[in-house]
Design a protein around this motif. Structure first.
Motif, short mmCIF file in Angstrom:
data_model
loop_
_atom_site.label_atom_id
_atom_site.label_comp_id
_atom_site.label_asym_id
_atom_site.label_seq_id
_atom_site.Cartn_x
_atom_site.Cartn_y
_atom_site.Cartn_z
N UNK A 36 79.16 60.31 78.78
CA UNK A 36 78.71 59.49 79.96
C UNK A 36 77.85 60.46 80.88
N UNK A 37 77.35 61.48 80.03
CA UNK A 37 76.60 62.50 80.80
C UNK A 37 74.93 62.03 80.57
N UNK A 38 74.71 61.21 82.03
CA UNK A 38 73.24 60.87 82.03
C UNK A 38 72.32 61.78 82.15
N UNK A 39 72.45 62.72 82.74
CA UNK A 39 71.60 63.97 82.86
C UNK A 39 70.96 64.46 81.68
N UNK A 40 72.24 64.83 80.78
CA UNK A 40 71.92 65.20 79.48
C UNK A 40 71.12 64.28 78.27
N UNK A 41 71.50 63.12 78.69
CA UNK A 41 71.04 62.10 77.79
C UNK A 41 69.56 61.99 78.29
N UNK A 42 68.79 62.16 79.67
CA UNK A 42 67.68 62.16 80.07
C UNK A 42 66.78 63.27 79.34
N UNK A 43 67.59 64.44 79.33
CA UNK A 43 66.90 65.49 78.55
C UNK A 43 66.67 65.43 77.01
N UNK A 44 67.60 64.67 76.29
CA UNK A 44 67.56 64.34 74.98
C UNK A 44 66.31 63.40 74.81
N UNK A 45 66.39 62.31 75.54
CA UNK A 45 65.02 61.59 75.59
C UNK A 45 63.66 62.07 75.63
N UNK A 46 63.73 63.00 76.61
CA UNK A 46 62.37 63.82 77.01
C UNK A 46 61.97 64.73 75.53
N UNK A 47 63.06 65.36 74.98
CA UNK A 47 62.70 66.15 73.73
C UNK A 47 62.65 65.31 72.60
N UNK A 48 63.13 64.06 72.34
CA UNK A 48 62.99 63.05 71.50
C UNK A 48 61.36 62.71 71.28
N UNK A 49 61.05 62.41 72.85
CA UNK A 49 59.71 61.74 72.76
C UNK A 49 58.73 62.78 72.20
N UNK A 50 58.86 64.09 72.48
CA UNK A 50 58.03 65.33 71.73
C UNK A 50 58.23 65.27 70.47
N UNK A 51 59.22 65.07 69.83
CA UNK A 51 59.47 65.00 68.44
C UNK A 51 58.65 63.96 67.88
N UNK A 52 58.63 62.79 68.33
CA UNK A 52 57.97 61.48 67.90
C UNK A 52 56.86 61.72 68.09
N UNK A 53 56.19 62.32 69.01
CA UNK A 53 54.60 62.71 68.90
C UNK A 53 54.27 63.57 67.95
N UNK A 54 55.00 64.61 67.71
CA UNK A 54 54.90 65.47 66.63
C UNK A 54 54.79 64.80 65.19
N UNK A 55 55.90 63.97 64.95
CA UNK A 55 55.91 63.15 63.68
C UNK A 55 54.91 62.48 63.60
N UNK A 56 54.44 61.69 64.56
CA UNK A 56 53.21 60.99 64.46
C UNK A 56 51.92 61.41 64.08
#
Length: 170
Positions: A36-56
């Motif tokens: 239930x760590x919402x702050x860490x979850x938000x950090x993960x979402x930011x990192x994921x978006x950067x990786x998705x851009x790289x994958x694209x």
């Protein structure tokens, strides 16, 4: 042709590396959801978006390489997939095996990622359902009871209401 195949293999390997990073982030996301760590979850979402851009970016390069290979082989690039190129290369065992290995490795990584994402989706839904349940409990605990006959004259009011409100003959 060999250099195009080597370039495609390189792209698949780079794409796999990026998907493996995304896989690790998804596992991290699972942990954050469970805790239930919402702050860490938000950090993960930011990192994921950067990786998705790289994958694209790597995906665009891979699509261009497939188009180049299709031009050499006189095939329609829109309809050809990497798996079909692997089949075409059966007469060239070295290139065939290397391309097939890179392709299957990427496919396995994506399948693992898909399973973890499905699990995360289910966990998030359960978390949202639990939050909604807890909000409803809190809301109902604060509200006054819905009965209005618990005043001073409740006994008299009930007896009169019963006589007027219900006809036993019907």
């Amino acid at each position: 042709m060999a250099s195009l195949i080597d370039s495609l293999i390189d792209d698949l390997d780079k794409e796999n590396i990026e998907y493996e990073k995304l896989l690790e982030l998804s596992k991290d996301k699972t942990s954050a959801i469970v805790k239930g760590d919402v702050e860490h979850l938000q950090e993960v979402f930011v990192k994921e978006q950067k990786l998705i851009d790289s994958i694209n970016d790597v995906e665009k390069k891979r699509i261009a390489d497939v188009a180049d290979i299709c031009n050499v082989l006189h095939l329609p690039a829109e309809e050809i997939k990497v798996e079909q190129i692997v089949g075409i290369l059966e007469k060239r065992p070295k290139e065939h095996d290397a391309l097939q290995e890179a392709y299957l490795k990427l496919k396995r990584t994506i399948e693992q990622l898909s399973k973890i994402n499905d699990n995360n989706k289910m966990l998030l839904k359960e978390s949202m359902d639990m939050i909604e349940f807890e909000l409803n409990l809190a809301k109902n605990a604060v509200m006054a009871p819905q009965t209005g006959t618990y005043g001073k004259g409740a006994y008299e009011d009930q007896s009169m209401a019963g006589a007027r409100g219900f006809d036993a003959k019907q």
